[in-house]
Design a protein around this motif. Structure first.
Motif, short mmCIF file in Angstrom:
data_model
loop_
_atom_site.label_atom_id
_atom_site.label_comp_id
_atom_site.label_asym_id
_atom_site.label_seq_id
_atom_site.Cartn_x
_atom_site.Cartn_y
_atom_site.Cartn_z
N PRO A 86 -35.13 4.90 25.74
CA PRO A 86 -33.76 5.42 25.92
C PRO A 86 -32.69 4.35 25.74
O PRO A 86 -31.62 4.62 25.22
CB PRO A 86 -33.76 5.97 27.35
CG PRO A 86 -35.18 6.20 27.69
CD PRO A 86 -35.97 5.21 26.90
N GLU A 87 -32.97 3.11 26.17
CA GLU A 87 -31.99 2.03 26.01
C GLU A 87 -31.77 1.73 24.53
O GLU A 87 -30.64 1.52 24.09
CB GLU A 87 -32.47 0.79 26.75
CG GLU A 87 -31.44 -0.32 26.77
CD GLU A 87 -31.95 -1.54 27.53
OE1 GLU A 87 -31.93 -2.63 26.93
OE2 GLU A 87 -32.35 -1.38 28.69
N ILE A 88 -32.85 1.71 23.76
CA ILE A 88 -32.75 1.46 22.31
C ILE A 88 -31.98 2.59 21.65
O ILE A 88 -31.11 2.34 20.82
CB ILE A 88 -34.16 1.30 21.70
CG1 ILE A 88 -34.80 0.01 22.20
CG2 ILE A 88 -34.09 1.31 20.18
CD1 ILE A 88 -36.26 -0.16 21.80
N LEU A 89 -32.28 3.83 22.02
CA LEU A 89 -31.56 4.97 21.45
C LEU A 89 -30.07 4.92 21.79
O LEU A 89 -29.23 5.23 20.94
CB LEU A 89 -32.16 6.29 21.94
CG LEU A 89 -33.42 6.74 21.24
CD1 LEU A 89 -33.97 8.00 21.90
CD2 LEU A 89 -33.17 6.98 19.78
N GLN A 90 -29.76 4.54 23.00
CA GLN A 90 -28.36 4.43 23.41
C GLN A 90 -27.65 3.36 22.57
O GLN A 90 -26.53 3.58 22.12
CB GLN A 90 -28.27 4.11 24.91
CG GLN A 90 -26.88 4.19 25.46
CD GLN A 90 -26.28 5.58 25.33
OE1 GLN A 90 -26.95 6.59 25.42
NE2 GLN A 90 -24.98 5.62 25.11
N SER A 91 -28.29 2.23 22.38
CA SER A 91 -27.70 1.15 21.56
C SER A 91 -27.56 1.60 20.11
O SER A 91 -26.55 1.32 19.46
CB SER A 91 -28.56 -0.10 21.64
OG SER A 91 -28.58 -0.60 22.95
N PHE A 92 -28.56 2.29 19.60
CA PHE A 92 -28.53 2.81 18.23
C PHE A 92 -27.37 3.81 18.08
O PHE A 92 -26.60 3.74 17.12
CB PHE A 92 -29.88 3.47 17.91
CG PHE A 92 -30.03 3.90 16.49
CD1 PHE A 92 -30.20 2.98 15.47
CD2 PHE A 92 -30.03 5.25 16.15
CE1 PHE A 92 -30.36 3.38 14.15
CE2 PHE A 92 -30.18 5.66 14.84
CZ PHE A 92 -30.35 4.71 13.83
N ASN A 93 -27.25 4.70 19.04
CA ASN A 93 -26.19 5.71 19.04
C ASN A 93 -24.81 5.03 19.09
O ASN A 93 -23.90 5.40 18.35
CB ASN A 93 -26.38 6.66 20.22
CG ASN A 93 -25.44 7.83 20.18
OD1 ASN A 93 -25.09 8.34 19.12
ND2 ASN A 93 -25.02 8.29 21.35
N GLU A 94 -24.67 4.02 19.92
CA GLU A 94 -23.40 3.30 20.04
C GLU A 94 -23.05 2.59 18.72
O GLU A 94 -21.90 2.59 18.28
CB GLU A 94 -23.46 2.29 21.19
CG GLU A 94 -22.17 1.53 21.41
CD GLU A 94 -20.97 2.41 21.69
OE1 GLU A 94 -19.86 2.04 21.25
OE2 GLU A 94 -21.12 3.47 22.32
N ASN A 95 -24.06 2.02 18.10
CA ASN A 95 -23.84 1.37 16.80
C ASN A 95 -23.33 2.38 15.78
O ASN A 95 -22.38 2.11 15.04
CB ASN A 95 -25.15 0.73 16.31
CG ASN A 95 -25.04 0.18 14.91
OD1 ASN A 95 -25.18 0.91 13.94
ND2 ASN A 95 -24.78 -1.11 14.81
N LEU A 96 -23.96 3.55 15.74
CA LEU A 96 -23.54 4.58 14.79
C LEU A 96 -22.13 5.07 15.10
O LEU A 96 -21.35 5.33 14.17
CB LEU A 96 -24.53 5.74 14.80
CG LEU A 96 -25.93 5.42 14.29
CD1 LEU A 96 -26.87 6.60 14.48
CD2 LEU A 96 -25.90 4.99 12.83
N ARG A 97 -21.78 5.17 16.35
CA ARG A 97 -20.41 5.58 16.71
C ARG A 97 -19.38 4.54 16.25
O ARG A 97 -18.29 4.90 15.80
CB ARG A 97 -20.30 5.81 18.22
CG ARG A 97 -21.08 7.00 18.68
CD ARG A 97 -20.55 7.58 19.97
NE ARG A 97 -21.30 8.78 20.30
CZ ARG A 97 -21.11 9.96 19.72
NH1 ARG A 97 -20.21 10.09 18.81
NH2 ARG A 97 -21.83 11.01 20.08
#
Length: 160
Positions: free
Chosen positions: A2-13
């Protein structure tokens, strides 16, 4: 994960934000192109350059996160698509849609600007051609006989 997904999502945003900013600049550039405002075009291009550098940095970071996610899914990062990831991880669906939309919009306005620039270049080429290759003298005293050299008027000497 979940932490990796959150960072990935933030990067995409952040990438969406950069592309939205680029979209605004492209629209402003289109207005400047229509007005033939060269200083504004130059200023916009400089700002675009900075945003493109930021987009490149974010893309490198995105690849790093994709590599982590790919390892967890047993896939190579280059084989992962955002649409596929959004199917596996619903948290990415909204940003995937936003990214698709902003990139599509940016591509549209960029194509229009490319056409405007190509038209402007055709006008410049035509003007230069007229200045350097005019086939007949426009003004000539009636007593002057035409010979081969007097038929061509060159406002700019190409030999220099």
């Amino acid at each position: 994960m979940p932490e990796i997904l959150q960072s990935f999502n933030e990067n995409l945003r952040r990438q969406v934000k950069v592309y939205e900013d680029l979209n605004v600049l492209e629209r402003n550039k289109q207005k400047a192109l229509l007005k033939n405002n060269l200083q504004e075009i130059e200023s916009i291009t400089a700002r675009e350059e900075q945003l493109l550098l930021e987009a490149g940095r974010l893309e490198k970071e995105r690849l790093m996160w994709a590599e982590h996610i790919g390892r967890d899914l047993g896939k190579e990062p280059q084989d992962l698509t955002l649409a596929e990831l959004a199917e596996h991880f619903p948290i990415l669906q909204e940003v995937s849609h936003d990214l698709d939309k902003v990139v599509g919009d940016l591509q549209e306005i960029h194509e229009i600007n490319t056409q405007l620039l190509q038209q402007a270049m055709k006008v410049v080429e035509f003007t230069v051609s007229m200045l350097t290759h005019q086939e007949k003298n426009t003004y000539q005293h009636p007593s002057v006989k035409e010979n081969e050299e007097s038929r061509k008027l060159h406002l700019l000497d190409r030999r220099i």
